[in-house]
Write an enzyme that holds these catalytic residues in place. Structure first.
Site, short mmCIF file in Angstrom:
data_model
loop_
_atom_site.label_atom_id
_atom_site.label_comp_id
_atom_site.label_asym_id
_atom_site.label_seq_id
_atom_site.Cartn_x
_atom_site.Cartn_y
_atom_site.Cartn_z
N SER A 62 -18.46 -70.80 62.59
CA SER A 62 -18.41 -72.22 62.24
C SER A 62 -17.64 -72.52 60.96
CB SER A 62 -19.83 -72.78 62.13
OG SER A 62 -20.60 -72.04 61.19
N ASP A 258 -27.13 -77.57 53.76
CA ASP A 258 -27.77 -76.58 54.62
C ASP A 258 -27.67 -75.17 54.04
OD1 ASP A 258 -25.13 -75.86 55.06
OD2 ASP A 258 -25.11 -76.44 57.17
N HIS A 261 -22.97 -73.78 55.37
CA HIS A 261 -21.58 -74.18 55.62
C HIS A 261 -20.91 -74.62 54.32
CE1 HIS A 261 -23.39 -74.76 59.71
NE2 HIS A 261 -22.34 -73.99 59.96
#
Length: 289
Positions: A62, A258, A261
């Site tokens: 990601s 979070d 990321h």
């Protein structure tokens, strides 16, 4: 100066890119992935598509696909440039505009990643060389472990197929693989301890299957992890024993809330760091020849 007729295709591409970006900044979050996939599939082809390109395969999970939030206005290193192209999922060359992985990593809403700032760094260092055309080949998918990138697995085979398609669609040279992956391998101890060997096999397989034995691989050292074994994966990344594999360490770059990321600021800095690493590697290679 070029005549107006010759400049018109570039102007149209720039206007289309601007329209695409204005859509990205105002579109509501829930249906974002579906809207972006439709938008990118219909994005106009670039007049530079037939030109030979310096290609970069973008692979991993990601943080390579991009989860940075797009501010308004968009910082210049994320904005489209006529000579920065993207190989769409349809394998058409289009003007690159974030999110680059919207039609590749389709299970999540993609955002800003490091590849556009990387490309802009290379353009800035080209000295205004209008012959330089960059081709970005998005192949990253969020939440994937490195064993899912082994030869024979769908992710690996798709990335190799896209790299081959990029090389065949207008020609060019594969400059490097930009690899940012490993956060998901920090969950299980077995995955973390196996990471180094799996990464070396991945590099060797890519070089063999693409027929480029000295292919440069720039891996990003993890800035975060999903589990408790981030340090083990980071040590494995630092100790890859293959030639032409270099590490750009993301540790310390700012993270989103979070804590997994990278933030938009981090992607800006990382893209520039990746560009510096690529340029330094090629400069040192040229000096040895």
């Amino acid at each position: 100066m070029k005549p107006a007729a010759a400049r018109r295709p570039l102007l149209l591409c720039a206007l289309a890119a601007a329209a695409a970006l204005s859509f990205l900044l105002v579109a509501p979050p829930p249906p974002l992935a579906a809207h972006l996939s439709t938008l990118l599939l219909t994005f106009p082809a670039s007049p530079y598509a037939p030109r030979p390109k310096l290609l970069f395969l973008l692979a991993g999970q990601s943080n390579m696909a991009g989860r940075g939030i797009a501010p308004s206005p968009l910082p210049p290193p994320f904005r489209p440039h006529p000579r920065v192209l993207r190989l769409a999922a349809s394998r058409r060359w289009v003007v690159a505009a974030p999110p680059l992985h919207a039609d590749i990593d389709t299970h999540k809403a993609c955002g800003l990643g490091p590849a556009m700032p990387f490309a802009h760094r290379l353009l800035r260092e080209s000295g205004g060389d209008s012959s330089l055309v960059l081709g970005l080949v998005p192949s990253a998918v969020g939440g994937t472990r490195i064993w899912m990138w082994a030869r024979g697995e769908p992710l690996y085979e798709a990335a190799v197929a896209r790299a081959r398609a990029a090389l065949g669609a207008g020609g060019g040279t594969l400059g490097a693989v930009l690899w940012f992956q490993g956060e998901s391998d920090t969950i299980e101890l077995d995955d973390a301890t196996a990471y180094g060997g799996r990464m070396e096999r991945l590099v060797n397989d890519l070089r063999a299957d693409l027929g480029i034995p000295d292919l440069l691989v720039i891996q990003v050292g993890l800035a975060s992890g999903e589990g408790n074994y981030t340090d083990i994966v980071r040590e494995a990344q630092k100790n890859i024993k293959l030639p032409n594999v270099i590490l750009v360490d993301a540790i310390g770059l700012p993270l989103r809330d979070d804590q997994l990321h990278l933030s938009t600021e981090a992607h800006l800095r990382l893209g520039d760091m990746l560009g510096q690493a690529y340029l330094k590697f090629n400069s040192s290679t040229d000096s040895r020849q």
